[in-house]
Scaffold this motif. Structure first.
Motif, PDB file in Angstrom:
ATOM      1  N   ASP A   1       0.811  -1.215   0.000  1.00  4.94           N
ATOM      2  CA  ASP A   1       0.000   0.000   0.000  1.00  4.94           C
ATOM      3  C   ASP A   1       0.842   1.262   0.000  1.00  4.94           C
ATOM      4  O   ASP A   1       0.382   2.318  -0.426  1.00  4.94           O
ATOM      5  N   LYS A   2       2.076   1.170   0.527  1.00  2.36           N
ATOM      6  CA  LYS A   2       2.926   2.349   0.692  1.00  2.36           C
ATOM      7  C   LYS A   2       4.366   2.012   0.304  1.00  2.36           C
ATOM      8  O   LYS A   2       5.219   1.821   1.165  1.00  2.36           O
TER       9      LYS A   2
ATOM     10  N   HIS B   1       8.183   2.469  -0.517  1.00  3.85           N
ATOM     11  CA  HIS B   1       9.102   3.412   0.115  1.00  3.85           C
ATOM     12  C   HIS B   1      10.515   2.843   0.055  1.00  3.85           C
ATOM     13  O   HIS B   1      10.720   1.759  -0.481  1.00  3.85           O
TER      14      HIS B   1
ATOM     15  N   HIS C   1       5.067  -2.259   2.080  1.00  2.13           N
ATOM     16  CA  HIS C   1       4.308  -2.034   3.309  1.00  2.13           C
ATOM     17  C   HIS C   1       2.825  -2.315   3.083  1.00  2.13           C
ATOM     18  O   HIS C   1       2.231  -1.825   2.115  1.00  2.13           O
TER      19      HIS C   1
ATOM     20  N   ASP D   1      -0.551  -2.233   5.699  1.00  2.00           N
ATOM     21  CA  ASP D   1      -1.063  -2.020   7.057  1.00  2.00           C
ATOM     22  C   ASP D   1      -1.655  -3.310   7.605  1.00  2.00           C
ATOM     23  O   ASP D   1      -2.346  -4.042   6.883  1.00  2.00           O
TER      24      ASP D   1
END
Length: 115
Positions: free
Chosen positions: A32-33, A35, A94, A96
Motif C-alpha cells: 500500500d505504501k 518506500h 508495506h 497495514d
C-alpha cells in the motif's frame, strides 16, 4: 531495465532491475505504501558447502523501524548468486496490519521466485 512482478493474494511485489556494467541495481516496491526502507549490497562468493556453487554475502543499512531487509536481502543474494555479480537492492513493501499468514506467503513466493 527489466521488471518482474510477484503476485500475492493481497498485493504484489515489483522488482525493477538494471545493469550497471557487470553488476545489477535493483529496486523493490509494493504494498500500500512503497518506500525506501533499506539498502542491501550483496557480493558473490564461493559457497561455504565447498561444492563449487556461487553464494552471496550481504551488507545492509536499514531505516529505523523498517523490516524491508527480509525482502531486499533475499532478492539481492539470489541475483548475486545467479549472475555472479555485485548487487545493490533498495526499496520497501508495506501493508497495514499485515498478518502472519501474509508474511509467510511473501517468504514462500520469494523462495520460489526465479529471474
Amino acid at each position: 531495465m527489466s521488471e518482474y512482478v510477484i503476485e500475492l493474494s493481497f498485493s504484489k511485489i515489483v522488482i525493477a532491475m538494471s545493469d550497471v556494467g557487470n553488476d545489477k541495481l535493483v529496486m523493490v516496491s509494493g504494498g500500500d505504501k512503497p518506500h525506501i526502507g533499506c539498502a542491501v549490497v550483496a557480493f558473490p562468493r564461493p559457497s561455504l558447502t565447498g561444492d563449487g556453487t556461487v553464494s552471496a554475502t550481504s551488507s545492509v543499512i536499514n531505516v529505523v523501524g523498517h523490516k524491508d531487509e527480509a525482502i531486499c536481502r533475499a532478492i539481492a543474494e539470489k541475483i548475486a548468486s545467479k549472475y555472479d555479480c555485485v548487487v545493490t537492492c533498495t526499496g520497501g513493501f508495506h501493508v497495514d496490519n499485515i498478518t502472519p499468514d501474509q508474511l509467510q506467503e511473501i517468504r514462500l513466493k520469494l523462495d520460489a521466485f526465479f529471474l
